[in-house]
Design a protein around this motif. Structure first.
Motif, short mmCIF file in Angstrom:
data_model
loop_
_atom_site.label_atom_id
_atom_site.label_comp_id
_atom_site.label_asym_id
_atom_site.label_seq_id
_atom_site.Cartn_x
_atom_site.Cartn_y
_atom_site.Cartn_z
N VAL A 671 1.26 0.59 36.94
CA VAL A 671 0.43 1.39 36.05
C VAL A 671 -0.21 0.54 34.95
O VAL A 671 -1.27 0.87 34.43
N GLN A 672 0.43 -0.55 34.59
CA GLN A 672 -0.11 -1.39 33.52
C GLN A 672 -1.03 -2.50 34.02
O GLN A 672 -1.66 -3.18 33.21
N PHE A 673 -1.10 -2.65 35.33
CA PHE A 673 -1.69 -3.87 35.84
C PHE A 673 -3.17 -4.02 35.49
O PHE A 673 -3.62 -5.11 35.12
N LEU A 685 2.64 -12.18 31.77
CA LEU A 685 3.18 -13.08 32.79
C LEU A 685 4.70 -13.15 32.69
O LEU A 685 5.40 -13.23 33.71
N VAL A 686 5.22 -13.10 31.46
CA VAL A 686 6.67 -13.08 31.27
C VAL A 686 7.25 -11.82 31.93
O VAL A 686 8.26 -11.89 32.64
N ALA A 711 0.59 -13.34 41.40
CA ALA A 711 -0.48 -14.29 41.72
C ALA A 711 -1.73 -14.03 40.89
O ALA A 711 -2.36 -14.96 40.38
N ILE A 712 -2.08 -12.76 40.74
CA ILE A 712 -3.29 -12.43 39.97
C ILE A 712 -3.12 -12.82 38.52
O ILE A 712 -4.02 -13.40 37.91
N MET A 713 -1.98 -12.51 37.93
CA MET A 713 -1.79 -12.82 36.52
C MET A 713 -1.79 -14.34 36.29
O MET A 713 -2.32 -14.82 35.28
N PHE A 729 0.16 -15.18 47.32
CA PHE A 729 -0.69 -14.24 48.07
C PHE A 729 -0.25 -14.17 49.54
O PHE A 729 -0.26 -13.08 50.14
N GLU A 730 0.11 -15.31 50.13
CA GLU A 730 0.56 -15.30 51.52
C GLU A 730 1.85 -14.51 51.67
O GLU A 730 2.02 -13.72 52.62
#
Length: 983
Positions: A671-673, A685-686, A711-713, A729-730
């Motif tokens: 929900v926060q992403f 990231l933490v 991975a995105i962050m 991602f893999e």
């Protein structure tokens, strides 16, 4: 800035001169808003101001149209829409009536200091603001009638003040003529006769001065009146040697020969009063229109001190007495009448009943103009309300000013909340800006009181500001913290704030409940019934603002403490007791515990052994909201609600991780992403790492989303190398395929597509994004499909296929613009289409699309979305050669990026900056900006990504810069590559 004048026909003046407002109804609406001085005026009140009691049926709609026309004349932002009405957004200093009263106060202060020339100048300047009868546009509106009478009476008094100041300057002969005119205009105002007699006497015309007294006696006698004792004393003084009357430095006439001094028991304050000027003016203004005013607020908020200042200022209008009755030590409500009688000097006998004392109070106060201040009523609210209602109803000259943590609650009462003092914004900096804040000024004044050598400077102002913010602007807390500077450094005070209630001790021994901050809060807590105490302490689990639904989930344990009352009733009572702050935003209504109250409530929660249960309920509530919200993350309203609850979601996530509740942790990350990606906060990231650490115990779907998010962050924050991000991602792809969940597979494909685009691998990006698109289309997910088309548009831009890019952006708009759950996608697609249209030769259409993107982003009020829209608009404007507009857009964009400390969109902004600087023939600056933009791309993990729609323009600019700068180009480029964010 617009100046408003109501001391005469209504007039609005801007930078280009007088603003024409020719419609009488518009003038009436504007005059009513100006008169309210920033307070909300309801639509019904505006209707009454325009039509009186004969408002047409369509009056509300007409008012709306009148406001629209006024906005067109005055400009945007001057008139704001508020709950139930409208508010004038203007500094009080831009209203001539407010400036008039400010000048008058300054003049009277000069009089008290004996500075007659300065007083005369102030009074003269105040009177020059008058141009005729005030508020003529509202001649029949009741609120305006009282204000006109008050202002006109003040103007008459100031005319007399000016004459007295002129006499104080020694201009006796010159003042006689103006005073003769004043007494001719109003022969029943005795002060004018006193001034005239004094002017004549000091001019050596003693006989004329005595004749003036006889003329005054005659004028009063026609109405069967006799000169007052003060005027008779003045006449007798002239009959002696008159030495005092000839001394130019004598005390002001208003003090020596005015009315009998006001009777009062108000003590002189032992410390200076700091700040609150606007609130003092507001309360004093309300006190002229309401005979019962209650100041409410948290214990330690400064209610009593403000009330004393207001009461002191009201002495002139309450000649029969200004009395303060302190009720904190009183426990028996039946004794209040006797206590009041003792204060005002009304003799009562020990065996007198309460009813007989009330009767005598009514008789005494019924024939006087008196202000009665009842201080600290919260523990006797019912008794005070009953007595106050009786006295106010039967004593027409009585004004009641009360202080209480909750309102008295009877008809006719006006309730004004005393909020904490203004504290510096976290973004504020600089000695001048921070020292101008009331809370900082109070801290410094009290610190100097205990340590005279204390000074505020660049070295400590930031720490003082942080202390004031931590204490939430509560005056008592600030004063107690400042008192610690007697034996501690400022840094030590700030450091020991974690020992909050131990630090905030040592207040005045004469007021036990204010000796420590805990004592002040104990006083409030002990007044509450068990149900309210339980609700208050359980609300401490919220780290920040919260909604009523969230509060309900947390406070209603299955216990006797709160079973008797519904949660909304308990919340309302805590608001009434000034323990909860209500805050209305564009998204919704929320509540907040002030910092000291939350700390106190948390201690009480721990004492009750309820901390874990409250934390679990808090976490469970936000997990449930997260599951419900996940499907609507394209809706701007939902996104704003998530942003409003950032602190609550973080707190819930901390709890879920500490409890090893993997499923809850994943939902809270989901929900926060979107907000995390937009804000680019390293703290996210933490949080992600803590969740990913549990991925082995997750199901396949949860593992896919956790690894994808990690991975995105990392990519957004420039953490780790691309190889590590690719591994994540893999792994996310493998987990999504193992889950068999089509939505999870599509989400991972979409994110991998964006990752590959950032690396410049457009073919791979297209394959993964198209795979995601097909999956979302099969599931009729318009928002997700719109996002895919948006990303495919940028893949096409990277491939220099602008026509295909136009098709994808247009399709994204078609899929989403009619669905409120897709608002975020629509704005992105509209903004992204704009620069593509320029490349296709439609510069006009491009600028329209760019401006639409900015306007839509502003309307939704999310900074990250506005930043994106400005970045795209800047690219559009520079490509369309709209030079003035691109500079405006770029300036706003860079200011936002700098103030937010943002990384996202900085590369794009610097690219446009390089093009603008090159156009202005600043080759060195352009090379520096170009290098800085490319350095940002490296740090954000997008070094392989093309420069988007301005790629070709940048390539040509680079060639020109190398040619223009020659050997200097590498030096300038190296300089740009090492610039810090601030630079």
């Amino acid at each position: 800035m617009i100046d408003f004048a109501i001391l005469g026909p209504l007039q609005a003046t801007g930078g280009n001169g007088t603003i024409a407002i020719t419609c009488q109804k518009e003038s009436a609406v504007l005059a009513a808003l100006v008169l309210a001085s920033g307070r909300v005026v309801s639509v019904d009140s505006l209707c009454s101001a325009v039509w009186g009691d004969d408002a047409p049926r369509s009056s509300a709609k007409v008012i709306q149209n009148l406001v629209l026309r006024l906005r067109k004349n005055l400009g945007t932002g001057v008139i704001e829409t508020a709950s139930g009405g409208y508010r004038l957004h203007a500094d009080v200093g831009t209203i001539d009536s407010v400036r008039f009263e400010t000048m008058v106060r300054e003049g009277r202060e000069h009089v008290r200091c004996g500075d007659w020339p300065a007083a005369a100048d102030a009074f003269d300047a105040a009177l020059r603001l008058w141009r005729g009868r005030p508020l003529a546009e509202l001649a029949e509106w009741a609120p305006a009638i009282g204000e006109v009478v008050r202002l006109d009476e003040e103007r008459r008094a100031v005319m007399e003040d000016l004459a007295e100041a002129e006499l104080g300057c020694g201009r006796h002969c010159e003042t006689v003529a103006s005073l003769e005119q004043l007494v001719a205009d109003e022969p029943l105002r005795e002060r004018r006769w006193s001034l005239l007699m004094l002017a004549l006497h000091r001019s050596g015309r003693q006989a004329d001065a005595l004749r003036a007294f006889q003329r005054a006696r005659h004028a009063l006698g026609e109405l069967g009146l006799e000169p007052s004792r003060a005027l008779r004393d003045h006449e007798r003084a002239m009959g002696t040697d008159g030495l005092a009357l000839r001394l130019e430095a004598a005390p002001p006439l208003s003090a020596r020969y005015g009315t009998i001094p006001v009777r009062t028991n108000l003590r002189e304050p032992l410390t200076t009063f700091i700040g609150r000027e606007r609130q003092l003016v507001e309360i004093a203004d309300v006190l002229t229109r309401s005979r019962t005013v209650t100041l409410t607020g948290l214990g330690g908020a400064g209610k009593s001190r403000i009330a004393i200042e207001v009461a002191r200022a009201a002495m002139a209008t309450h000649p029969d007495g200004v009395w303060m009755v302190e009720l904190a030590a009183t426990r028996d409500g039946a004794s209040i009448p006797t206590l009041i009688a003792a204060v005002i000097g009304l003799e009562v006998q020990p065996n007198d009943s309460s009813e007989s004392v009330v009767s005598r109070l009514r008789t005494r106060l019924g024939r006087e103009r008196t202000l009665l201040m009842l201080d600290n009523c919260e523990h006797l609210v019912q008794s005070v309300a009953e007595l106050a209602h009786v006295l106010v109803a039967s004593c027409p000259g009585l004004t009641l000013l009360a202080t209480s943590q909750e309102s008295l609650g009877f008809p006719g009462e006006t309730v004004l909340a005393v909020e904490p003092m203004d504290v510096p914004e976290a973004t504020a900096s600089g000695l001048a800006e921070l020292s101008a804040c009331d809370a900082v000024a109070l801290f410094c004044a009290r610190a100097v009181g205990v340590r005279p050598q204390f000074t505020l400077g660049d070295g400590n102002v930031g720490t003082v500001a942080a202390i004031c913010r931590e204490l939430d602007g509560i005056p008592l807390a600030i004063e107690l913290a400042a008192a610690r500077t007697r034996s501690m450094s400022i840094d030590a005070v700030a450091q020991h704030l974690r020992d909050y209630f131990q630090l905030l001790a040592g207040g005045p021994r004469t007021v036990p409940r204010h000796h420590t901050m805990r004592a002040a809060l104990d006083w409030s807590y002990d007044l509450m019934p068990p149900q309210e105490r339980a609700a208050l302490r359980r609300l401490a689990v919220f780290p920040d603002r919260f909604t009523l639904d969230a509060a309900t989930a947390v406070v209603t344990f299955d216990s006797d403490d709160v079973r008797a009352d519904p949660a909304f009733e308990l919340i309302s009572r805590l608001v009434d007791r000034s323990l909860l702050i209500v805050e209305m935003s564009s998204a919704d209504l929320r509540y907040r515990l002030i910092g000291p109250v939350r700390r106190y409530a948390a201690d009480r929660l721990a004492d009750a052994g309820e901390t874990d249960e409250a934390a679990r309920r808090h976490c469970a509530f936000f997990v449930a909201v997260a599951k419900e919200t996940w499907a609507n993350l394209g809706n701007m309203t939902r996104v704003r609600q998530i942003m409003s609850d950032t602190a609550n979601y973080r707190c819930a996530l901390d709890r879920a991780v500490s409890d090893h509740d993997v499923a809850a942790s994943v939902e809270l990350v989901f929900v926060q992403f979107v907000v995390w990606v937009w804000e680019g906060d390293p703290q996210t990231l933490v949080s992600m790492r803590r969740v990913v650490a549990e991925h082995a115990s997750m199901d396949h779907r949860g593992r896919a989303h956790a690894l994808r998010g990690m991975a995105i962050m990392m990519r957004m924050l420039g953490e780790g190398d691309q190889a590590r991000q690719q591994q994540l991602f893999e792994a996310a792809t493998d987990a999504a395929l193992a889950s068999g969940d089509a939505a999870s597979i599509a989400l991972v494909d979409f994110c991998v597509g964006e990752f590959e685009l950032g690396r410049g691998r457009t073919a791979e990006a297209r394959v993964r994004t198209e795979a995601a698109l097909h999956a979302f289309e099969r599931n009729n997910c318009a928002a997700a499909a719109g996002w895919c088309h948006h990303h495919l548009g940028w893949v096409a831009v990277a491939d220099h296929d602008v026509e295909r890019a136009r098709v994808h952006f247009t399709r994204a708009i078609e899929l989403t613009e009619s669905d409120e759950d897709c608002e975020v996608v629509t704005i992105h697609a509209v903004a992204s289409l704009a620069p593509v249209l320029v490349l296709l030769g439609d510069a006009d259409g491009a600028m329209r699309s760019a401006e639409r993107g900015i306007a839509d982003a502003r309307r939704y009020g999310i900074q990250a979305v506005l930043t994106m829209a400005l970045a795209r608009a800047a690219e559009t404007a520079v490509l369309a050669a709209a030079s003035p507009r691109v500079r405006d857009i770029l300036r706003e964009l860079l200011e936002i990026l700098h103030s937010a400390g943002a990384r996202r969109w900085t590369a794009e902004a610097l690219q446009v900056g390089a093009l603008v600087l090159a156009e202005q023939h600043d080759a060195a600056g352009a090379a520096t900006a170009l290098a800085a933009s490319e350095a940002y791309r490296v740090r954000s993990g997008e070094a392989g990504r093309a420069a988007g729609v301005v790629a070709d323009a940048l390539a040509g600019t680079r060639v020109g810069l190398v040619k223009d700068l020659g050997a200097e180009y590498p030096t300038r480029y190296a300089r740009g590559s090492t610039l810090s964010s601030d630079e």
